[in-house]
Design a protein around this motif. Structure first.
Motif, PDB file in Angstrom:
ATOM      1  N   LEU A   1       0.860  -1.179   0.000  1.00 22.92           N
ATOM      2  CA  LEU A   1       0.000   0.000   0.000  1.00 22.92           C
ATOM      3  C   LEU A   1       0.898   1.231   0.000  1.00 22.92           C
ATOM      4  N   THR A   2       0.911   1.935  -1.133  1.00 26.83           N
ATOM      5  CA  THR A   2       1.836   3.055  -1.311  1.00 26.83           C
ATOM      6  C   THR A   2       1.085   4.372  -1.434  1.00 26.83           C
ATOM      7  N   PRO A   3       1.184   5.262  -0.425  1.00 27.18           N
ATOM      8  CA  PRO A   3       0.546   6.581  -0.544  1.00 27.18           C
ATOM      9  C   PRO A   3       1.227   7.400  -1.642  1.00 27.18           C
ATOM     10  N   LEU A   4       0.422   8.040  -2.480  1.00 27.83           N
ATOM     11  CA  LEU A   4       0.936   8.866  -3.570  1.00 27.83           C
ATOM     12  C   LEU A   4       0.826  10.347  -3.199  1.00 27.83           C
ATOM     13  N   HIS A   5       1.614  11.191  -3.879  1.00 24.60           N
ATOM     14  CA  HIS A   5       1.661  12.613  -3.547  1.00 24.60           C
ATOM     15  C   HIS A   5       0.333  13.319  -3.794  1.00 24.60           C
ATOM     16  N   ASN A   6      -0.502  12.765  -4.672  1.00 27.37           N
ATOM     17  CA  ASN A   6      -1.788  13.410  -4.985  1.00 27.37           C
ATOM     18  C   ASN A   6      -2.901  12.989  -4.026  1.00 27.37           C
ATOM     19  N   GLY A   7      -2.558  12.268  -2.963  1.00 24.00           N
ATOM     20  CA  GLY A   7      -3.558  11.854  -1.989  1.00 24.00           C
ATOM     21  C   GLY A   7      -4.176  10.504  -2.283  1.00 24.00           C
ATOM     22  N   GLN A   8      -3.859   9.921  -3.431  1.00 25.05           N
ATOM     23  CA  GLN A   8      -4.379   8.601  -3.759  1.00 25.05           C
ATOM     24  C   GLN A   8      -3.488   7.516  -3.138  1.00 25.05           C
ATOM     25  N   LEU A   9      -3.935   6.272  -3.276  1.00 24.45           N
ATOM     26  CA  LEU A   9      -3.200   5.145  -2.719  1.00 24.45           C
ATOM     27  C   LEU A   9      -3.049   4.077  -3.789  1.00 24.45           C
ATOM     28  N   LYS A  10      -1.820   3.629  -4.022  1.00 24.23           N
ATOM     29  CA  LYS A  10      -1.572   2.531  -4.955  1.00 24.23           C
ATOM     30  C   LYS A  10      -1.579   1.225  -4.169  1.00 24.23           C
ATOM     31  N   ILE A  11      -2.392   0.273  -4.629  1.00 28.03           N
ATOM     32  CA  ILE A  11      -2.503  -1.028  -3.962  1.00 28.03           C
ATOM     33  C   ILE A  11      -1.979  -2.108  -4.889  1.00 28.03           C
ATOM     34  N   LEU A  12      -1.061  -2.920  -4.392  1.00 24.04           N
ATOM     35  CA  LEU A  12      -0.560  -4.079  -5.110  1.00 24.04           C
ATOM     36  C   LEU A  12      -0.901  -5.308  -4.281  1.00 24.04           C
ATOM     37  N   PHE A  13      -1.537  -6.283  -4.925  1.00 32.72           N
ATOM     38  CA  PHE A  13      -1.923  -7.542  -4.271  1.00 32.72           C
ATOM     39  C   PHE A  13      -1.316  -8.672  -5.077  1.00 32.72           C
ATOM     40  N   GLN A  14      -0.421  -9.448  -4.449  1.00 33.32           N
ATOM     41  CA  GLN A  14       0.289 -10.521  -5.155  1.00 33.32           C
ATOM     42  C   GLN A  14       0.176 -11.816  -4.360  1.00 33.32           C
ATOM     43  N   MET A  15      -0.054 -12.918  -5.067  1.00 34.48           N
ATOM     44  CA  MET A  15      -0.243 -14.181  -4.370  1.00 34.48           C
ATOM     45  C   MET A  15       0.210 -15.349  -5.231  1.00 34.48           C
ATOM     46  N   SER A  16       0.792 -16.339  -4.563  1.00 33.93           N
ATOM     47  CA  SER A  16       1.132 -17.609  -5.179  1.00 33.93           C
ATOM     48  C   SER A  16       0.491 -18.695  -4.326  1.00 33.93           C
ATOM     49  N   VAL A  17      -0.349 -19.540  -4.950  1.00 39.16           N
ATOM     50  CA  VAL A  17      -1.118 -20.529  -4.211  1.00 39.16           C
ATOM     51  C   VAL A  17      -1.061 -21.871  -4.920  1.00 39.16           C
ATOM     52  N   ASP A  18      -0.786 -22.926  -4.160  1.00 39.16           N
ATOM     53  CA  ASP A  18      -0.964 -24.286  -4.653  1.00 39.16           C
ATOM     54  C   ASP A  18      -2.268 -24.784  -4.048  1.00 39.16           C
ATOM     55  N   PRO A  19      -3.359 -24.824  -4.846  1.00 36.94           N
ATOM     56  CA  PRO A  19      -4.677 -25.134  -4.282  1.00 36.94           C
ATOM     57  C   PRO A  19      -4.862 -26.586  -3.860  1.00 36.94           C
ATOM     58  N   GLY A  20      -3.931 -27.458  -4.229  1.00 36.41           N
ATOM     59  CA  GLY A  20      -4.063 -28.875  -3.861  1.00 36.41           C
ATOM     60  C   GLY A  20      -5.216 -29.536  -4.596  1.00 36.41           C
TER      61      GLY A  20
END
Length: 195
Positions: free
Chosen positions: A143-162
Motif C-alpha cells: 500500500l503506497t501513498p501517492l503525492h496526490n492523496g491517492q493510494l496505490k494497492i498491489l496484491f500478489q499471491m502464489s497458491v498451490d490449491p491442492g
C-alpha cells in the motif's frame, strides 16, 4: 479487454493479462513449479488508514475477497502480526479450500509504504469436513501513498490449491481473484466504518 504483454525488469517475466476499470492483472510462472502467481494493481481514492482497516478486519473478507466463504482472526500476536483462518468457496463440483495465514505488517518510515507479507501456517485449526487444506500459499499487499492523496494497492499471491482442479479454471481464477478482490476492496474502503 485481455492482453498478454511482458513486463520487463521483474525478477521473473510478468504478463499483463487483464486491464479493465483501472485495475491491471499480471501473471508470472514460478521457476520449477506448475503453480503460477498473480499480481493485481489499482490506484484508489482512499486513505492508507481506510484500506488498512478493511484488510485488518477478517470478518469483512467474505464481502470483498473473491470467493471467500468465511474468515476469522484466530491469533492476535501484535498490531503488526495476526493469524487468520480463511475458507474459500469453490464452484461445484470442486471441494472448498481453507488455509491458515500469517500476516506480518511493516512500514517504510520515509515513504509510509506499508507491506503485509502473507504465508501459510500449519495447525491451529483442525481439518474441516469436505474441505482441502491449502498448505502452500505466499503473497503480499503493498500500500503506497501517492503525492496526490491517492493510494496505490498491489496484491500478489502464489497458491498451490491442492487436489485436482481443471487447468482452465485455475487460469481463470488467477485473473479473477485479483481483479474482483481489488474492485470490491476499492468500494468497501469508502464505507464510514473504515474511515
Amino acid at each position: 479487454m485481455f492482453i498478454s504483454a511482458p513486463i520487463f525488469g521483474a525478477e521473473s517475466p510478468w504478463y499483463l493479462e487483464r486491464e479493465e476499470d483501472n485495475i491491471d492483472v499480471y501473471i508470472a510462472t514460478i521457476k520449477g513449479s506448475a503453480v503460477k502467481t498473480f499480481r493485481g494493481v489499482v490506484t484508489v481514492d482512499s486513505s492508507l488508514k481506510s484500506v488498512l482497516s478493511v484488510i485488518a478486519d477478517a470478518s469483512s473478507y467474505p464481502r470483498w475477497l473473491y470467493h471467500c466463504k468465511s474468515a476469522k482472526m484466530i491469533n492476535f500476536v501484535s498490531y503488526n502480526e495476526v493469524v487468520s483462518h480463511v475458507v474459500t468457496d469453490m464452484p461445484w463440483p470442486l471441494v472448498d479450500r481453507d488455509t491458515i495465514i500469517q500476516s506480518i505488517k511493516t512500514q517504510d518510515r520515509s515513504t509510509k509504504k506499508v507491506t503485509i507479507k502473507i504465508v501459510s501456517k500449519s495447525g491451529m485449526v483442525g481439518n474441516l469436513p469436505n474441505t482441502i487444506r491449502i498448505n502452500n500459499i505466499s503473497g503480499l499487499w503493498e500500500l503506497t501513498p501517492l503525492h496526490n492523496g491517492q493510494l496505490k494497492i498491489l496484491f500478489q499471491m502464489s497458491v498451490d490449491p491442492g487436489g485436482t482442479i481443471p487447468k482452465w479454471l485455475v487460469n481463470s481464477m488467477l485473473i479473477d481473484i485479483p481483479f474482483y478482490t481489488l474492485s470490491n476492496l476499492r468500494q468497501i474502503a469508502k464505507e464510514p466504518q473504515y474511515q
